[in-house]
Motif scaffolding. Sequence first.
Motif, PDB file in Angstrom:
ATOM      1  N   ILE A 213       0.830  -1.210   0.000  1.00 32.18           N
ATOM      2  CA  ILE A 213       0.000   0.000   0.000  1.00 32.18           C
ATOM      3  C   ILE A 213       0.860   1.253   0.000  1.00 32.18           C
ATOM      4  N   ILE A 297      -0.690   4.748   8.686  1.00 28.78           N
ATOM      5  CA  ILE A 297      -1.346   3.780   7.814  1.00 28.78           C
ATOM      6  C   ILE A 297      -1.683   2.491   8.550  1.00 28.78           C
ATOM      7  N   GLN A 300      -5.267   2.241   9.772  1.00 29.47           N
ATOM      8  CA  GLN A 300      -6.387   2.301   8.848  1.00 29.47           C
ATOM      9  C   GLN A 300      -7.088   0.944   8.776  1.00 29.47           C
ATOM     10  N   LEU A 305      -7.897   0.126   3.215  1.00 33.06           N
ATOM     11  CA  LEU A 305      -6.714  -0.317   2.483  1.00 33.06           C
ATOM     12  C   LEU A 305      -7.106  -1.035   1.194  1.00 33.06           C
ATOM     13  N   ARG A 309      -6.189   0.102  -2.767  1.00 36.81           N
ATOM     14  CA  ARG A 309      -5.579  -0.794  -3.748  1.00 36.81           C
ATOM     15  C   ARG A 309      -6.253  -0.708  -5.118  1.00 36.81           C
TER      16      ARG A 309
END
Length: 428
Positions: A213, A297, A300, A305, A309
């Motif tokens: 990510i 991150i 999250q 996530l 993507r």
Amino acid sequence: MIRDFWVRNFLSIDDRQQLSFVAKGPASELVVEVADHVFLYKLGILYGANASGKSNMLLAMNEIFRLMTRPKFKADKRISGYIPFALHRGDPTEMHVSFYAESIRYDYDVSFDSRHIIHETLNYYPKGAKSLFYERRFVADDVQADIKFGPSLKIQARTQERIRENTLNNHSVLAVCAKTAFKADVGPLNRLHRWVMACCHEVDGDGEKEKGIVEILKDAYADSKRRKFFYQMLQKADLNILEYRPVVEDRVIFPEMRRQIEQGDLPEKVKEALLSPTVDSVTFVNATAQGNFDIPIRWQSKGTLKYIRILNVLYDLVTGLHVYFLDELGEDLHYDLLFYYLSVFLYNSTQSQLVISSQETTLLSQELINENRGAVWFVEKRKESASSEYARGDSFGLHKNLSLYNSYRIGKLGSKPELGSIFIDLED
């Protein structure tokens, strides 16, 4: 864009199974006119029970474009895309795809096993009429394939012979463009090869699964147009995310882990990366009425996530002309966010195409989908043969006033799991 596709003897697909994206007319935002009076669906959705074969059709569609363009450099290299139906091992796999590239229609048919392209034919319609691009037949091991080129290509005899010499029995004629430089007289081959490589993507995107990510977000951040798109889509998704920025964080490496890495059988570059005292990361700026604050991150949600993507795919779809296949789209996403994602694609793209599998049956209740039943397929695996069968949503003869969603839920369209009793017997 793909016009139609069929495959035989591949994974769970035994007999020939076909998907046609041809629509009757410009009914809605799901349909685009790719040539005079030729209308295609931009979206295709595959429904079915787990293990019914939805993903296998996406893999097959992906494979035919890989086969067209990926060369082999050794004659004994196996064709990895040969994965026959379990009861027909040894028999060739057959595939066909008709598609439009730069407003020209191409029809490609191929038959192959684990070692050879047995036969392939590529026709095209440069001026509306069918013309031969090339045809190739397998002769024997260690013997040059028999290749015939269409006269409209105007390829010089010397160049034709070079192509034959460089076409191994385990890859397509078109794939030669990826390993050999030719003069200008192979322009039509090079143009088609470049289009497929640039516009037809792997299932779930080109390496998005392998990319982290952080890498996806850093790449987007480095491109001002893509970054603006990511910011807008994150803000509109009601995630409370205003923007994000790449950061460098300290890394804690415990002594035992350091020792294992140093003594491990790893390339030096990998060791260096794992032992680096810092690591690239991303921090998100969350917006509230009381003020903004940062969230790393790692905090999250899984759904956020997953959404990030697939933003790369959406960006390509709305800014260019691309074909993507996404497997199990909707997983980890709220239904409203899923439908929003598809709506952004449909209302902002021109001649891009997205084919997905999904378990989110609520999409069938949307008026946009219910009125375009030709964009939906129901996949069922027959018990007697373990082979997957695909039926287009407009092939069941349902009255237009009947709900596709309700018909599917009550079992009229098949493609649902037949579950056993909820009671479990563990007695001997």
